[in-house]
Enzyme design. Structure first.
Site, PDB file in Angstrom:
ATOM      1  N   CYS A   1       0.848  -1.191   0.000  1.00 31.17           N
ATOM      2  CA  CYS A   1       0.000   0.000   0.000  1.00 31.17           C
ATOM      3  C   CYS A   1       0.884   1.242   0.000  1.00 31.17           C
ATOM      4  O   CYS A   1       1.845   1.331   0.759  1.00 31.17           O
ATOM      5  CB  CYS A   1      -0.956  -0.044   1.183  1.00 31.17           C
ATOM      6  SG  CYS A   1      -0.765   1.268   2.375  1.00 31.17           S
ATOM      7  N   GLU A   2       0.571   2.168  -0.871  1.00 33.07           N
ATOM      8  CA  GLU A   2       1.449   3.329  -1.023  1.00 33.07           C
ATOM      9  C   GLU A   2       1.304   4.332   0.114  1.00 33.07           C
ATOM     10  O   GLU A   2       2.121   5.232   0.250  1.00 33.07           O
ATOM     11  CB  GLU A   2       1.217   4.009  -2.376  1.00 33.07           C
ATOM     12  CG  GLU A   2      -0.115   4.698  -2.522  1.00 33.07           C
ATOM     13  CD  GLU A   2      -0.289   5.301  -3.912  1.00 33.07           C
ATOM     14  OE1 GLU A   2       0.470   4.927  -4.822  1.00 33.07           O
ATOM     15  OE2 GLU A   2      -1.191   6.141  -4.067  1.00 33.07           O
ATOM     16  N   HIS A   3       0.284   4.179   0.919  1.00 30.63           N
ATOM     17  CA  HIS A   3       0.111   5.129   2.023  1.00 30.63           C
ATOM     18  C   HIS A   3       0.911   4.736   3.252  1.00 30.63           C
ATOM     19  O   HIS A   3       1.304   5.593   4.031  1.00 30.63           O
ATOM     20  CB  HIS A   3      -1.370   5.243   2.405  1.00 30.63           C
ATOM     21  CG  HIS A   3      -2.217   5.736   1.275  1.00 30.63           C
ATOM     22  ND1 HIS A   3      -3.457   5.214   0.980  1.00 30.63           N
ATOM     23  CD2 HIS A   3      -1.975   6.677   0.343  1.00 30.63           C
ATOM     24  CE1 HIS A   3      -3.948   5.830  -0.080  1.00 30.63           C
ATOM     25  NE2 HIS A   3      -3.065   6.720  -0.486  1.00 30.63           N
ATOM     26  N   HIS A   4       1.116   3.450   3.461  1.00 30.59           N
ATOM     27  CA  HIS A   4       1.805   2.989   4.675  1.00 30.59           C
ATOM     28  C   HIS A   4       2.992   2.088   4.380  1.00 30.59           C
ATOM     29  O   HIS A   4       3.680   1.654   5.291  1.00 30.59           O
ATOM     30  CB  HIS A   4       0.816   2.234   5.574  1.00 30.59           C
ATOM     31  CG  HIS A   4      -0.393   3.032   5.937  1.00 30.59           C
ATOM     32  ND1 HIS A   4      -1.565   2.996   5.201  1.00 30.59           N
ATOM     33  CD2 HIS A   4      -0.598   3.916   6.941  1.00 30.59           C
ATOM     34  CE1 HIS A   4      -2.448   3.813   5.747  1.00 30.59           C
ATOM     35  NE2 HIS A   4      -1.891   4.390   6.801  1.00 30.59           N
TER      36      HIS A   4
ATOM     37  N   GLN B   1      -5.363  -0.402  -3.967  1.00 34.25           N
ATOM     38  CA  GLN B   1      -6.045  -1.555  -4.563  1.00 34.25           C
ATOM     39  C   GLN B   1      -6.911  -1.162  -5.764  1.00 34.25           C
ATOM     40  O   GLN B   1      -6.980  -1.878  -6.758  1.00 34.25           O
ATOM     41  CB  GLN B   1      -6.887  -2.245  -3.486  1.00 34.25           C
ATOM     42  CG  GLN B   1      -7.511  -3.549  -3.965  1.00 34.25           C
ATOM     43  CD  GLN B   1      -8.288  -4.244  -2.853  1.00 34.25           C
ATOM     44  OE1 GLN B   1      -7.900  -4.162  -1.688  1.00 34.25           O
ATOM     45  NE2 GLN B   1      -9.368  -4.913  -3.201  1.00 34.25           N
TER      46      GLN B   1
ATOM     47  N   HIS C   1      -5.633  -5.708   4.080  1.00 31.60           N
ATOM     48  CA  HIS C   1      -4.579  -4.698   4.161  1.00 31.60           C
ATOM     49  C   HIS C   1      -3.987  -4.702   5.566  1.00 31.60           C
ATOM     50  O   HIS C   1      -4.698  -4.452   6.534  1.00 31.60           O
ATOM     51  CB  HIS C   1      -5.167  -3.317   3.862  1.00 31.60           C
ATOM     52  CG  HIS C   1      -5.584  -3.153   2.425  1.00 31.60           C
ATOM     53  ND1 HIS C   1      -5.027  -2.228   1.594  1.00 31.60           N
ATOM     54  CD2 HIS C   1      -6.493  -3.831   1.687  1.00 31.60           C
ATOM     55  CE1 HIS C   1      -5.573  -2.325   0.388  1.00 31.60           C
ATOM     56  NE2 HIS C   1      -6.473  -3.288   0.417  1.00 31.60           N
TER      57      HIS C   1
ATOM     58  N   CYS D   1      -2.194  -2.535   6.846  1.00 34.05           N
ATOM     59  CA  CYS D   1      -2.304  -1.209   7.468  1.00 34.05           C
ATOM     60  C   CYS D   1      -3.645  -1.056   8.181  1.00 34.05           C
ATOM     61  O   CYS D   1      -3.765  -0.268   9.110  1.00 34.05           O
ATOM     62  CB  CYS D   1      -2.083  -0.088   6.455  1.00 34.05           C
ATOM     63  SG  CYS D   1      -3.217  -0.102   5.063  1.00 34.05           S
TER      64      CYS D   1
HETATM   65 ZN   LIG Z   1      -2.309   1.566   3.820  1.00 35.73          ZN
END
Ligand SMILES: [Zn+2]
Length: 205
Positions: A92-95, A133, A161, A163
């Site tokens: 995941c690119e956020h976490h 995703q 996920h 995260c």
């Molecule tokens: Zn994430």
């Protein structure tokens, strides 16, 4: 399936562009969180991390065009082609934490088909990038659409996920489900229903 070692070699040996290596940065990060990067268990962790990260993002150095090029064939087969339960692991690119699950891909050919083994490779290529995703789902569908112009494409991803589950944001077993439907998969309910029926887990086993 794919040969991970081949991809690993390709991208670990890449020369450094900006002086400080990923491993050196990771060594500093380990110190910043209050750990001792020199203690035995951590000594080689920065290099392992760099190697792993390069492998998990090796999709940036691959192209759908190259994966699919030698594997499209002219066929008069005109029924739905479904490859279901493709194992999927992405970041995941956020976490920068993994999300993982299953991907189901289907298309309705229009005189052209793709070698079946290339579809999981295509999924891996897009999954081995920093992703969300939703985008991963539509990139897979778009790549197939562009390559063989089928009558329609459907892609569904069901994933958990880390995260979400590790940080306790959601229930431990919740899954995110995303879908991308193009062409007849978008316009025709019977086509969509056929796809959904084909990927449904078989009850008796
Ligand atoms: Zn994430």
């Amino acid at each position: 399936m794919t040969k991970p070692t081949e991809e690993l070699i390709l991208h670990v040996s890449k020369p450094e562009e900006h002086g400080e290596s990923i491993a050196a940065m990771m060594r500093r990060m380990i110190a910043m969180i209050g750990e001792d990067p020199n203690r035995e268990g951590l000594r080689k962790t920065p290099e392992r991390f760099e190697k792993t990260l390069r492998y998990l993002t090796s999709g940036y150095h691959q192209e759908a065009e190259k994966i699919l090029n030698s594997a499209t064939f002219s066929e008069c087969y005109d029924e739905m082609v479904v490859v279901k339960d493709i194992e999927l692991y992405s970041l995941c690119e956020h976490h920068l934490l993994p999300f993982f699950g299953k991907c189901h891909v289907a298309y309705l050919p229009d005189k052209k088909v793709i070698g079946l083994s290339k579809i999981p490779r295509l999924v891996n290529m897009f999954a081995r990038r920093l992703q969300i995703q939703e985008r991963l789902t539509s990139q897979i569908a778009q790549a197939i659409q562009q390559k063989i112009s089928p009558l329609g494409v459907g892609v569904i991803i069901e994933a958990r996920h880390l995260c979400m589950v590790m940080r306790g944001v959601e229930k431990q077993h919740s899954q995110a489900v995303t879908s991308a439907m193009l062409g007849s998969f978008r316009d025709s309910k019977p086509t969509r229903d056929e796809f959904l029926a084909l990927i449904r887990p078989s009850k008796t086993q």
